[in-house]
Design a protein around this motif. Structure first.
Motif, PDB file in Angstrom:
ATOM      1  N   GLY A   1       0.834  -1.255   0.212  1.00 28.24           N
ATOM      2  CA  GLY A   1      -0.343  -0.111   0.283  1.00 28.24           C
ATOM      3  C   GLY A   1       0.854   1.244   0.487  1.00 28.24           C
ATOM      4  O   GLY A   1       0.391   1.797  -0.885  1.00 28.24           O
ATOM      5  N   GLN A   2       1.791   1.626   0.939  1.00 25.98           N
ATOM      6  CA  GLN A   2       2.705   2.521   0.916  1.00 25.98           C
ATOM      7  C   GLN A   2       3.121   2.757  -0.992  1.00 25.98           C
ATOM      8  O   GLN A   2       3.720   4.274  -1.008  1.00 25.98           O
ATOM      9  CB  GLN A   2       3.476   2.513   2.100  1.00 25.98           C
ATOM     10  CG  GLN A   2       3.577   2.510   3.090  1.00 25.98           C
ATOM     11  CD  GLN A   2       4.741   1.676   4.684  1.00 25.98           C
ATOM     12  OE1 GLN A   2       5.104   3.073   4.631  1.00 25.98           O
ATOM     13  NE2 GLN A   2       4.224   1.039   5.351  1.00 25.98           N
ATOM     14  N   LEU A   3       4.111   1.198  -1.159  1.00 25.64           N
ATOM     15  CA  LEU A   3       4.249   1.815  -2.524  1.00 25.64           C
ATOM     16  C   LEU A   3       3.380   2.777  -3.619  1.00 25.64           C
ATOM     17  O   LEU A   3       3.814   2.949  -4.436  1.00 25.64           O
ATOM     18  CB  LEU A   3       5.338   0.298  -3.023  1.00 25.64           C
ATOM     19  CG  LEU A   3       6.547  -0.177  -2.326  1.00 25.64           C
ATOM     20  CD1 LEU A   3       6.101  -1.534  -2.236  1.00 25.64           C
ATOM     21  CD2 LEU A   3       7.240   0.924  -3.309  1.00 25.64           C
ATOM     22  N   LEU A   4       2.188   1.571  -3.354  1.00 26.37           N
ATOM     23  CA  LEU A   4       1.315   2.126  -4.459  1.00 26.37           C
ATOM     24  C   LEU A   4       1.002   4.140  -4.180  1.00 26.37           C
ATOM     25  O   LEU A   4       1.339   4.726  -5.115  1.00 26.37           O
ATOM     26  CB  LEU A   4       0.322   1.690  -4.046  1.00 26.37           C
ATOM     27  CG  LEU A   4      -0.580   0.065  -4.643  1.00 26.37           C
ATOM     28  CD1 LEU A   4      -1.525  -0.298  -4.299  1.00 26.37           C
ATOM     29  CD2 LEU A   4      -0.580   0.456  -6.120  1.00 26.37           C
ATOM     30  N   ALA A   5       1.337   4.172  -3.204  1.00 22.02           N
ATOM     31  CA  ALA A   5       0.629   5.630  -2.751  1.00 22.02           C
ATOM     32  C   ALA A   5       2.321   6.274  -2.993  1.00 22.02           C
ATOM     33  O   ALA A   5       2.369   7.512  -3.624  1.00 22.02           O
ATOM     34  CB  ALA A   5       0.574   5.674  -1.084  1.00 22.02           C
ATOM     35  N   GLY A   6       3.106   5.806  -2.644  1.00 20.74           N
ATOM     36  CA  GLY A   6       4.557   6.380  -3.179  1.00 20.74           C
ATOM     37  C   GLY A   6       4.836   6.613  -4.683  1.00 20.74           C
ATOM     38  O   GLY A   6       5.200   7.568  -4.976  1.00 20.74           O
ATOM     39  N   PHE A   7       4.505   5.296  -5.789  1.00 15.93           N
ATOM     40  CA  PHE A   7       4.321   5.587  -7.371  1.00 15.93           C
ATOM     41  C   PHE A   7       3.208   6.786  -7.547  1.00 15.93           C
ATOM     42  O   PHE A   7       3.549   7.287  -8.690  1.00 15.93           O
ATOM     43  CB  PHE A   7       3.565   3.937  -7.863  1.00 15.93           C
ATOM     44  CG  PHE A   7       3.669   4.142  -8.957  1.00 15.93           C
ATOM     45  CD1 PHE A   7       4.463   3.588  -9.737  1.00 15.93           C
ATOM     46  CD2 PHE A   7       2.560   4.433  -9.718  1.00 15.93           C
ATOM     47  CE1 PHE A   7       5.231   3.511 -11.123  1.00 15.93           C
ATOM     48  CE2 PHE A   7       2.451   4.134 -10.935  1.00 15.93           C
ATOM     49  CZ  PHE A   7       3.462   3.881 -12.004  1.00 15.93           C
ATOM     50  N   GLU A   8       2.068   6.953  -6.842  1.00 15.02           N
ATOM     51  CA  GLU A   8       0.896   7.944  -7.452  1.00 15.02           C
ATOM     52  C   GLU A   8       1.447   9.281  -6.879  1.00 15.02           C
ATOM     53  O   GLU A   8       0.845  10.013  -7.833  1.00 15.02           O
ATOM     54  CB  GLU A   8      -0.264   7.290  -5.376  1.00 15.02           C
ATOM     55  CG  GLU A   8      -0.969   6.099  -6.855  1.00 15.02           C
ATOM     56  CD  GLU A   8      -1.993   5.764  -5.407  1.00 15.02           C
ATOM     57  OE1 GLU A   8      -2.874   6.451  -4.841  1.00 15.02           O
ATOM     58  OE2 GLU A   8      -2.106   4.887  -5.862  1.00 15.02           O
ATOM     59  N   GLN A   9       1.772   9.472  -6.014  1.00 12.38           N
ATOM     60  CA  GLN A   9       2.571  11.041  -5.758  1.00 12.38           C
ATOM     61  C   GLN A   9       3.549  11.221  -6.795  1.00 12.38           C
ATOM     62  O   GLN A   9       3.728  12.073  -7.269  1.00 12.38           O
ATOM     63  CB  GLN A   9       3.541  10.266  -4.701  1.00 12.38           C
ATOM     64  CG  GLN A   9       3.758  11.948  -3.317  1.00 12.38           C
ATOM     65  CD  GLN A   9       1.925  12.569  -3.074  1.00 12.38           C
ATOM     66  OE1 GLN A   9       1.166  11.738  -3.117  1.00 12.38           O
ATOM     67  NE2 GLN A   9       1.578  13.791  -4.215  1.00 12.38           N
ATOM     68  N   GLU A  10       4.590  10.376  -7.365  1.00 13.33           N
ATOM     69  CA  GLU A  10       5.076  10.431  -8.396  1.00 13.33           C
ATOM     70  C   GLU A  10       4.385  10.945  -9.701  1.00 13.33           C
ATOM     71  O   GLU A  10       4.752  11.871 -10.963  1.00 13.33           O
ATOM     72  CB  GLU A  10       6.366   9.382  -8.968  1.00 13.33           C
ATOM     73  CG  GLU A  10       7.447   9.470  -7.315  1.00 13.33           C
ATOM     74  CD  GLU A  10       8.449   8.831  -8.629  1.00 13.33           C
ATOM     75  OE1 GLU A  10       8.537   8.506  -9.446  1.00 13.33           O
ATOM     76  OE2 GLU A  10       9.622   9.200  -6.950  1.00 13.33           O
ATOM     77  N   VAL A  11       3.416   9.988  -9.908  1.00 11.02           N
ATOM     78  CA  VAL A  11       2.616  10.377 -11.063  1.00 11.02           C
ATOM     79  C   VAL A  11       2.013  11.652 -10.912  1.00 11.02           C
ATOM     80  O   VAL A  11       2.010  12.394 -11.974  1.00 11.02           O
ATOM     81  CB  VAL A  11       2.038   9.042 -11.099  1.00 11.02           C
ATOM     82  CG1 VAL A  11       0.416   9.269 -12.610  1.00 11.02           C
ATOM     83  CG2 VAL A  11       2.836   7.945 -11.241  1.00 11.02           C
ATOM     84  N   LEU A  12       1.122  12.217  -9.279  1.00  8.85           N
ATOM     85  CA  LEU A  12       1.054  13.158  -9.314  1.00  8.85           C
ATOM     86  C   LEU A  12       1.739  14.055  -9.372  1.00  8.85           C
ATOM     87  O   LEU A  12       1.482  15.469 -10.831  1.00  8.85           O
ATOM     88  CB  LEU A  12       0.238  12.996  -8.194  1.00  8.85           C
ATOM     89  CG  LEU A  12      -1.874  12.460  -7.781  1.00  8.85           C
ATOM     90  CD1 LEU A  12      -1.136  13.059  -6.329  1.00  8.85           C
ATOM     91  CD2 LEU A  12      -2.127  14.116  -8.588  1.00  8.85           C
ATOM     92  N   SER A  13       3.130  13.767  -9.768  1.00 10.23           N
ATOM     93  CA  SER A  13       3.736  15.117  -9.218  1.00 10.23           C
ATOM     94  C   SER A  13       4.793  15.562 -11.023  1.00 10.23           C
ATOM     95  O   SER A  13       4.834  15.986 -11.212  1.00 10.23           O
ATOM     96  CB  SER A  13       4.833  14.899  -8.566  1.00 10.23           C
ATOM     97  OG  SER A  13       5.786  13.679  -9.586  1.00 10.23           O
TER      98      SER A  13
END
Ligand SMILES: CC(C)(COP(=O)(O)OP(=O)(O)OC[C@H]1O[C@@H](n2cnc3c(N)ncnc32)[C@H](O)[C@@H]1OP(=O)(O)O)[C@@H](O)C(=O)NCCC(=O)NCCS
Length: 205
Positions: free
Chosen positions: A142-154
């Motif tokens: 779940g934390q990896l998904l959140a980190g990945f999503e953060q990069e996508v948003l950025s």
């Protein structure tokens, strides 16, 4: 105890990512292509301007990773152009063991286009996520998904999508559902493999 950090991967992480991949994806086709192939694959996610590679680290240890691309339409084409020959060379031992099935699958993998839904724009593809088995079920995925999503948003994108097997894959399907991914469609890969496509809108859409 040192805490877990989710961060962008560097080239120093590649060997450890390959080890986690081999542990998390035991018996999978890509794993059977060997360390050299996996190394090139994850370097591809790291090097490409369009690649995304996030890791979960604890001190020097890598516990998991998530890999994908902001440009599913062109990323795999570029990867093929830049690294196709080296992928092939790295896969030679596996090809020699089982020439026909391996060549057939490599062909499919190298010409993979990301299976993006035609109506979806501003979307990144999550290609692969893996957590070291001894660390499973502790919300690292779940934390990896959140980190990945953060990069996508950025990068200014608004969606993440992914595809995964429909059959014999309940825990992965419930994993994505738990973290807000919605099943968008079902399709057949290479004629006979039922796949599910999931999408998650990011931010305040
Ligand atoms: C899928 C994966 C990344 C999940 O990582 P994780 O750190 O265990 O996941 P989390 O702890 O954040 O999430 C746990 C949720 O995932 C699902 N899940 C994970 N492992 C499960 C299992 N063995 N049985 C049932 N559900 C499971 C459940 O929904 C669970 O939620 P719950 O505890 O509330 O039931 C990890 O199991 C893995 O690396 N699997 C092998 C590689 C793979 O198949 N990757 C996905 C396809 S690319």
């Amino acid at each position: 105890m040192t805490s877990v950090q989710i961060r962008t991967a560097t080239s120093a992480d590649i060997e450890a990512i390959v080890l986690v991949h081999k542990d998390a994806f035991k018996g999978f086709f890509l794993t059977s292509l060997g360390d050299g192939f996996l190394r090139e694959l994850y370097r591809g996610f790291l090097d490409g301007e369009q690649g995304l590679l996030v890791v979960a680290s604890r001190g020097q240890e890598i516990l998991g990773f998530a890999a994908g691309t902001t440009e599913p339409d062109t990323f795999f084409k570029r990867l093929r152009r830049k690294r196709g020959a080296i992928f092939f060379i790295r896969a030679i031992p596996a090809i020699l063991r089982r020439p026909l099935p391996v060549l057939h699958k490599i062909y499919g993998a190298l010409f993979y286009k990301g299976d993006q839904p035609q109506t979806l724009h501003q979307a990144a593809l999550l290609s692969s996520i893996g957590v070291a088995p001894h660390f499973g079920g502790k919300s690292l995925g779940g934390q990896l998904l959140a980190g990945f999503e953060q990069e996508v948003l950025s990068k200014g994108l608004k969606f993440v999508y992914l595809t995964t097997d429909q059959e014999n894959n309940d825990h992965v399907n419930s994993f994505y559902t738990k973290y807000g991914y919605k099943q968008e469609s079902q399709f057949m890969q290479q004629g006979s493999r039922p796949m599910l496509r999931y999408i998650k809108p990011l931010g305040n859409i």
